[in-house]
Design an enzyme around this catalytic site. Structure first.
Site, PDB file in Angstrom:
ATOM      1  N   ARG A  37     -10.914   5.017 -39.780  1.00 55.89           N
ATOM      2  CA  ARG A  37     -10.251   5.844 -40.465  1.00 55.89           C
ATOM      3  C   ARG A  37     -11.044   6.333 -41.805  1.00 55.89           C
ATOM      4  O   ARG A  37     -11.138   7.098 -42.384  1.00 55.89           O
ATOM      5  CB  ARG A  37      -9.027   5.430 -40.986  1.00 55.89           C
ATOM      6  N   LYS A 202       5.869  -2.782 -24.753  1.00 55.99           N
ATOM      7  CA  LYS A 202       7.447  -2.440 -24.808  1.00 55.99           C
ATOM      8  C   LYS A 202       7.762  -1.317 -23.755  1.00 55.99           C
ATOM      9  O   LYS A 202       7.003  -0.379 -23.925  1.00 55.99           O
ATOM     10  CB  LYS A 202       7.596  -2.501 -25.947  1.00 55.99           C
ATOM     11  N   GLY A 352      -4.429   2.767 -31.920  1.00 55.02           N
ATOM     12  CA  GLY A 352      -4.121   1.742 -32.383  1.00 55.02           C
ATOM     13  C   GLY A 352      -5.335   0.462 -31.257  1.00 55.02           C
ATOM     14  O   GLY A 352      -6.243   0.914 -30.558  1.00 55.02           O
ATOM     15  N   GLY A 375       0.829   5.557 -34.116  1.00 51.79           N
ATOM     16  CA  GLY A 375       2.354   5.839 -33.986  1.00 51.79           C
ATOM     17  C   GLY A 375       2.384   7.520 -34.027  1.00 51.79           C
ATOM     18  O   GLY A 375       3.186   7.514 -33.663  1.00 51.79           O
TER      19      GLY A 375
END
Ligand code: 3PG
Ligand code: MG
Length: 395
Positions: A37, A202, A352, A375
């Site tokens: 990053r 999930k 991620g 996200g």
């Protein structure tokens, strides 16, 4: 709507307040373990300092909690990392809008850089507080958003600060520009077949993405633990697998809505414990015996998914297929990563875990784009727009 970029504004002798996403992983000793990053923000950073601008960098790191010892969330290691990458000293302010920040910003010379301490050390950041934003806004003659990983947030530094700087130049950085271009173009005009591969634990994290991608993609391939919730929805046996009982109805809806586009695993690699050396077996999906839990897609599924990737014109991947940090349950993720690396498709890897997996497997430079946002890239795939970008100056 295209936005003005940092290249479009005059920065010589000016103070540029740049929001970056230096939310990087640190080890116990406080060393940055993955500097991607920071490296990805370098083009915007260099563009300012090479043209004689005075650069003030602000970021969050982690999720510090008010009233606790948050020293492990200091941005100092990220500032040191940036200094190494730039090959020049980078000044660090021990607070965000306090005396030290004001002093260090005041001392900046042309071509100099200061990193402010973690924005989230002030509760005003998450609250989008106008007073906190006004104090930050004071530091800049121009505002730049190059924090793609945080673009889905409405934190003060992302929205209230540029709002408070109305009338001054407010632009995107090169990283935000590039990320949005890749993700938006893939969604708006994909080369077909357009295949999405979605994994992770999930269903609840991915509902909106699955819904949106089912309207755009030719195939949506499901892996990871969320496959077991889909299995339950089909009346399958999942043994001790990780499932979301309360999402079974929703999984049924997605199966109905998806029809032949939604592709679920046909076999499962399971084990009798969550460890590398457990007893293992490969079973048909939905036939996981009691005492066993699903830990990866099976080899037949891995082969099938690889064939679909090989035939694709565009591939978007977000989320691992199994417990990739625990061999041999990395096999499914590895197979998918390999097929993406081998394909000629436009390939976009969500941030991620999938970005970590592709890097760990050594394929990062064999794909079109690895996002720095987990996200944020999901939010784009959901079709969301970003307030933090929309309010910046149009090109
Ligand atoms: C991230 O890593 O997801 C971004 O830096 C945003 O952080 P957050 O999820 O804590 O808001
Ligand atoms: Mg996050």
């Amino acid at each position: 709507m295209p936005k003005q970029s940092i290249a479009d504004i005059d920065v010589a002798g000016k103070r540029v307040l740049m929001r970056v996403d230096f939310n990087v992983p640190l080890d116990e000793s406080g060393t940055v373990t993955d500097d991607r990053r920071v490296r990805m923000a370098l083009p915007s950073i260099k563009s300012v300092i090479d043209r004689g601008g005075r650069l003030i960098l602000m970021s969050h790191l982690g999720r510090p909690k008010s009233g606790e010892d948050n020293s492990k969330f200091s941005l100092k290691p990220a500032a040191d990392c940036l200094s190494r990458l730039l090959g020049q000293p980078v000044s660090f302010a021990s607070d965000t809008v306090g005396d030290d920040a004001s002093k260090k910003v005041g001392e900046l010379a042309d071509g100099g850089v200061v990193v402010l301490e973690n924005l989230r050390f002030n509760d005003g950041e998450k609250q989008g507080d106008a007073d906190f934003a006004a104090q930050l806004a004071e530091f800049g003659d121009a505002y730049c958003n190059d924090a793609f990983g945080t673009c889905h947030r409405k934190d003060a530094s992302m929205v209230a600060v540029p709002e408070a700087m109305q009338g001054k130049p407010r632009v995107v950085g090169f990283l935000v520009q590039k990320e949005i271009q890749y993700l938006a173009e893939a969604i708006a005009s994909p080369k077909r077949p357009f295949v999405a591969i979605l994994g992770g634990a999930k269903v609840s994290d991915k509902i909106k993405v699955i819904r949106n991608l089912l309207t755009i993609c030719d195939q949506v391939l499901i892996g990871g633990a969320m496959a077991y919730t889909f299995s339950l929805a089909q009346g399958g046996k999942v043994g001790g697998s990780l499932v979301e009982e309360d999402k079974v109805e929703l999984a049924k809806e997605l199966i109905d809505a998806g029809g032949s586009k939604l592709i679920l695993p046909t076999d499962t690699h399971c084990g009798d414990a969550f460890s590398s050396d457990c007893n293992k077996q490969v079973v048909r999906a939905g036939e996981i015996p009691d005492g066993f839990e699903g830990l990866d897609i099976g080899p037949e599924t891995a082969r099938h998914y690889s064939e679909l990737v090989a035939a694709a014109g565009t591939v978007v991947w977000n989320g691992p297929m199994g417990v990739f940090e625990m061999p041999p349950f990395d096999a499914g993720t590895r197979a998918v990563a390999q097929s993406i690396a081998d394909s000629h498709a436009v390939s976009i890897i969500g941030g991620g875990d999938s970005a970590a997996a592709i890097a760990q497997l050594g394929f990062a430079d064999q794909v079109s784009h690895v996002s720095t946002g987990g996200g944020a890239s999901l939010a784009m795939l959901e079709g969301q727009s970003f307030a933090a970008v929309d309010l910046l100056d149009d090109a």
